[in-house]
Scaffold this motif. Sequence first.
Motif, short mmCIF file in Angstrom:
data_model
loop_
_atom_site.label_atom_id
_atom_site.label_comp_id
_atom_site.label_asym_id
_atom_site.label_seq_id
_atom_site.Cartn_x
_atom_site.Cartn_y
_atom_site.Cartn_z
N MET A 1 0.85 -1.19 0.00
CA MET A 1 0.00 0.00 0.00
C MET A 1 0.89 1.23 0.00
O MET A 1 2.09 1.17 0.27
N TYR A 2 0.27 2.38 -0.35
CA TYR A 2 0.96 3.67 -0.31
C TYR A 2 0.38 4.48 0.83
O TYR A 2 -0.84 4.61 0.97
N LEU A 33 9.71 2.04 -4.98
CA LEU A 33 9.41 0.65 -5.33
C LEU A 33 10.64 -0.16 -5.74
O LEU A 33 10.53 -1.33 -6.08
N ILE A 34 11.81 0.45 -5.72
CA ILE A 34 13.04 -0.23 -6.14
C ILE A 34 14.02 -0.35 -4.97
O ILE A 34 14.58 -1.41 -4.73
N ASN A 189 -4.29 3.38 -17.11
CA ASN A 189 -4.54 3.85 -15.76
C ASN A 189 -5.16 2.76 -14.91
O ASN A 189 -6.01 1.99 -15.37
N GLY A 190 -4.73 2.69 -13.66
CA GLY A 190 -5.35 1.77 -12.72
C GLY A 190 -6.57 2.39 -12.07
O GLY A 190 -6.85 3.59 -12.23
N LEU A 191 -7.32 1.60 -11.33
CA LEU A 191 -8.51 2.06 -10.64
C LEU A 191 -8.44 1.68 -9.17
O LEU A 191 -7.93 0.61 -8.83
N ASP A 192 -8.96 2.56 -8.33
CA ASP A 192 -9.10 2.22 -6.92
C ASP A 192 -9.97 0.97 -6.79
O ASP A 192 -10.90 0.76 -7.56
N PHE A 254 -2.12 -3.85 -5.78
CA PHE A 254 -2.63 -2.71 -5.02
C PHE A 254 -2.71 -1.51 -5.95
O PHE A 254 -2.03 -1.44 -6.98
N TYR A 255 -3.56 -0.56 -5.59
CA TYR A 255 -3.72 0.65 -6.38
C TYR A 255 -2.76 1.71 -5.85
O TYR A 255 -2.75 2.02 -4.66
N ASP A 256 -1.95 2.26 -6.76
CA ASP A 256 -1.00 3.31 -6.44
C ASP A 256 -1.64 4.65 -6.77
O ASP A 256 -1.76 5.00 -7.95
N PRO A 257 -2.05 5.43 -5.76
CA PRO A 257 -2.73 6.69 -6.05
C PRO A 257 -1.80 7.78 -6.57
O PRO A 257 -2.28 8.77 -7.13
N VAL A 258 -0.50 7.60 -6.41
CA VAL A 258 0.45 8.61 -6.85
C VAL A 258 0.50 8.66 -8.38
O VAL A 258 0.39 9.73 -8.99
N LYS A 259 0.66 7.51 -8.99
CA LYS A 259 0.77 7.44 -10.45
C LYS A 259 -0.45 6.77 -11.09
O LYS A 259 -0.41 6.43 -12.27
N ARG A 260 -1.49 6.58 -10.32
CA ARG A 260 -2.77 6.06 -10.83
C ARG A 260 -2.55 4.79 -11.64
O ARG A 260 -2.93 4.68 -12.80
N ARG A 261 -1.99 3.81 -11.01
CA ARG A 261 -1.70 2.54 -11.68
C ARG A 261 -1.96 1.41 -10.71
O ARG A 261 -1.95 1.58 -9.49
#
Length: 441
Positions: A1-2, A33-34, A189-192, A254-261
């Motif tokens: 999670m973020y 993430l690295i 783009n990812g979704l919540d 998981f959904y990354d809200p920073v880069k919407r992925r």
Amino acid sequence: MYYKGWYHFFYQYNPKGAVWGNIVWAHSVSRDLINWVALETAIQPSIKSDKYGCWSGSATILRDGTPAIMYTGIDRADINYEVQNIAFPKNKSDPLLREWVKPKSNPIIVPEGGINATQFRDPTTAWYADGHWRLLIGALSGASRGVAYVYRSRDFMRWTRVRKPLHSAPTGMWECPDLYPVTVDGRQNGLDTSVTSSPKVKHVLKNSLDLRRYDYYTVGTYNRKTERYVPDNPTGDEHHLRYDYGNFYASKTFYDPVKRRRILWGWANESDTAVDDVAKGWAGIQAIPRKVWLDPSGRQLMQWPVEELEALRGKKPVSLRDGVVKRGEHVEVTGLRSSQADVEVSFEVPSLEGAEALDPALANDAQKLCSVKGADVEGGVGPFGLWVLASAKLEEKTAVFFRVFKAARNINSTKPVVLMCSDPQVIFEPEPLQADVRRLC
């Protein structure tokens, strides 16, 4: 999670050695993430309902911003009696979330109503709609039917099982289920996780099959009114799609809200012996995180390593452009001095007219197709690709290759089928070498 500027990664870990046992929730954090920093153990056995183990689960960010961890605990020594517990941060203002506490109300979900208590585990990230939270728990019904049970709650503490499962199939125990939305318009783009109502949304249901030890998924429709999921492909539960055709298991997104992925994590269970694991100091690795999205066809997922991986590239890349490779020939790429390489390669073929027909019996089994149509089997278009980890005279080499087929009769498409394979070829080594080619386009 973020959470508050940090990516948090929790994973199953034995702090006492590189063998199975004494499992706790380890905790690492990262900005990108690295590069990761290991923190103190997040969750370890400390209450009656997890006395004999803190097993897999998921994190959810609640509507007020509070992180919550749901996890499976074992509370009996005589059998693996599995219950679901919850934990919250001791201090929400700490961006590193170093300490977690377990409410006295644990366990908050127990295996009632005829559920097999020894096959009832791995709660998912929850999603919210219509005033209720929902989550899935993997289970086994009868002797061989994998099941994803839906549980609902208004307050995230008191949970009730929905009468019918979200979905089930005769595939054996479903571990580590995952349900998440994807867009159908081809965007990356990812979704919540709580996005469920848009007509431009499909859902992916993924399960880790305990019998096969691989991760499989289907694409379909989730109806939050009936709490049911229906795969688009009626044979999807039989002709499984896999995230990965190597050792890749117990994955979660998981959904990354920073880069919407949407980001996929997976565990690569190495094939070393316990003696080797102890000698090297670890057992199993986490694969590079990947962004996943739905292909414009709607039939399968696309994936690519997170863009942050490019920060690991050297300052002097090796490049080979506009090379012409004729049938039976190869071109050597020189200048590499490392055991790992991040490779981007594009191939252009003059024509697809000679593509061989795809055998319908193999159309739904990419792994078997790679085995039957290996790198040494000549085809109409292909094989073509890379030899990696190659010795000077090519006595040892691993082929990472492509071949193109005409669409099979049982596939509802006229587009050619492109197959990508990894084919270890070793003459002098007792075990296959493992390719580390991470990127192909």
